[in-house]
Design a protein around this motif. Structure first.
Motif, PDB file in Angstrom:
ATOM      1  N   SER A  35      -3.157   1.294  -4.240  1.00 25.67           N
ATOM      2  CA  SER A  35      -3.888   2.247  -3.395  1.00 25.67           C
ATOM      3  C   SER A  35      -5.229   1.720  -2.914  1.00 25.67           C
ATOM      4  O   SER A  35      -5.670   2.076  -1.824  1.00 25.67           O
TER       5      SER A  35
ATOM      6  N   HIS B 210       0.838  -1.202   0.000  1.00 28.32           N
ATOM      7  CA  HIS B 210       0.000   0.000   0.000  1.00 28.32           C
ATOM      8  C   HIS B 210       0.873   1.252   0.000  1.00 28.32           C
ATOM      9  O   HIS B 210       1.944   1.290   0.617  1.00 28.32           O
ATOM     10  N   ASP B 211       0.393   2.283  -0.691  1.00 26.66           N
ATOM     11  CA  ASP B 211       1.142   3.530  -0.829  1.00 26.66           C
ATOM     12  C   ASP B 211       1.657   4.054   0.517  1.00 26.66           C
ATOM     13  O   ASP B 211       2.787   4.548   0.614  1.00 26.66           O
TER      14      ASP B 211
END
Length: 475
Positions: free
Chosen positions: A391, A289-290
């Protein structure tokens, strides 16, 4: 180191034309092993066929006792086996020892399964009648195993086959034959009928060919590449053999924004570089995840940099070599391809300068990877961690499933609801949530799609070695 062994046919070790086995650590010759002729393989099939009736007449309880005796013999030779595994594969001695323990456990588990080959009775619509459903051994089994787990893979086939009452012709990898030979030697302690277990090594034409062509071989089991599995399915059709196989993988790992980052790193890095990444269920495609990406990469590199490369027999070694020069060239080419397409090397990326011999490649971390790059789109089967960002949950699940493979998949999250959604959505035969511990004798191991069919282990494992018989009985 192979002087005591050879081909094992009808309860005897015999010699034959020999071929060299090469050390992946030194590139020197470890020894020479016997190579079967087509006539040798036919003799092994003959012996296996002759053992079928005695095996069946033993009954499940007696076969269970035999498998326990085999496990006892294997435990007594655990140190010898660990050294053999580490010498042939180059993997660290601690990993080799754990593999032998897992192999022993296959015989323990399936010994108990031999006592539980249940049938059932169903009421018939015919007055005075009933259906009896029983399960019987398939018959002679041809078992083909790969080099990356030279003890665990033969055990996953020998143990359930023998428990079910099937005799076996085992063909281990020619790159790691000694480990299988040692295991087969332990099988002698079981007191099974002569011919229950046979072993042949040699060329495809001399071993695989006769097994696949012979109508008496009723089942084949393979651990190997998808390409070989596809060919085996085609070849098995001619004699309508039952087929089960564990093939390649390209496991996705999803690290969600609510993951325990330290846990994910602590369990992922040693898993990724175990056996130099030459594991079908190893994590390959890292979706981070970002919000955690940069910290994940930093922690991953920090841990990877501490891994010591060297001879697996050295207890300080954390990662050994690739199995041969071809694998080394392929891994180097995959990295070059990724760099040419814009990926960046965060750590490693080539051969270690301090090791002048052996098929060593550094623990490597690649970032900026795209889904279409070879390192991501295909199984790399090496010490390469390919990392990308995501994302959204729906996005990452779609990307994770964009593979023909379906062996294993993993995710890290603190949310039980998200864990359940992820398990349901991922297209894989096995899913780990906050864990990579999928391989256990009590659990069914296997994949879907291009990763194979059938299961090894668990209550499901013995089923692939049994046929179902229906009888309508009326009095």
């Amino acid at each position: 180191m192979y002087d005591s062994y050879g081909l094992f046919i009808a309860d005897r070790w015999i010699g034959g034309a020999a071929a060299e086995v090469i050390s992946p650590v030194t590139e020197a010759v470890l020894g020479r092993v016997a190579q079967a002729s087509p006539e040798d393989t036919m003799a092994a099939i003959d012996a296996a066929e002759a053992a079928l009736d005695p095996l069946r007449e033993m009954g499940g309880f007696a076969r269970a006792d035999a498998l326990h005796r085999i496990a006892d013999a294997m435990i007594a030779r655990a140190d010898e086996a660990a050294r053999m595994i580490a010498t042939e594969t180059g993997k660290p001695i601690a990993q080799a020892g754990r593999e032998w323990v897992l192999a022993c456990d296959q015989f323990r588990w399936h010994a108990e399964e031999a006592r539980r080959i249940y049938g059932r009775v169903v009421e018939s619509r015919v007055p005075g009648g009933r259906f009896e459903i029983t399960r019987e051994p398939v018959g002679v089994v041809g078992a083909f195993t790969a080099w990356n787990f030279p003890a665990a893979l033969p055990a996953r086939k020998l143990a359930p086959a023998l428990a079910a009452g099937c005799s076996v012709v085992l063909r281990p990898s020619s790159q790691t034959p000694g480990t299988a030979m040692l295991m087969v030697d332990c099988c002698r302690a079981g007191g099974l009928p002569a011919g229950a277990v046979n072993l042949v090594t040699g060329t495809t034409a001399a071993t695989y060919g006769p097994v696949m062509a012979d109508k008496r071989v009723r089942k084949v089991s393979l651990t190997g590449s998808t390409r070989v599995g596809q060919q085996m399915i085609r070849d098995a059709a001619d004699t309508v053999k039952k087929v089960s196989m564990e093939l390649g993988g390209n496991a996705p790992v999803i690290v969600y924004d609510d993951a325990d980052l330290e846990l994910a790193l602590d369990v992922t890095v040693p898993t990724k570089y175990a056996n130099c990444g030459q594991v079908c269920v190893t994590p390959d495609r890292f979706f981070i995840h970002d919000s955690l990406h940069d910290a994940f990469v930093e922690g991953f590199v920090e841990r990877a940099a501490k891994i010591r490369l060297g001879d697996g027999l050295d207890p300080e070694t954390g990662m050994g070599p690739l199995i041969n020069g071809n694998r080394l060239s392929e891994i180097a080419g995959i990295v070059e391809d990724a760099i040419a397409q814009g990926a960046a090397i965060a750590h490693g990326g080539g051969r270690p300068a301090e090791l002048n011999s052996g098929f060593f490649f550094q623990p490597t971390v690649l970032t900026g990877v795209t889904d279409s790059m070879k390192v991501f789109a295909e199984e790399n089967f090496g010490p390469l961690a390919a990392i990308t960002r995501f994302s959204g949950e729906d996005e990452v699940l779609g990307r994770a499933n964009a593979s023909e493979m379906g062996l294993s998949a993993y995710a890290f999250t603190r949310s039980p609801d998200r864990a359940r959604r992820t398990v349901s959505a991922l297209k894989a035969g096995m899913v780990g949530i906050n864990s990579y511990a999928l391989a256990a004798s009590e659990a069914p191991f296997g994949g879907t799609n291009f990763s194979g069919m059938g299961r090894e282990g668990g209550t499901e494992g013995i089923g692939d070695y049994l046929d179902t018989k229906l009888a309508q009985i009326v009095f």
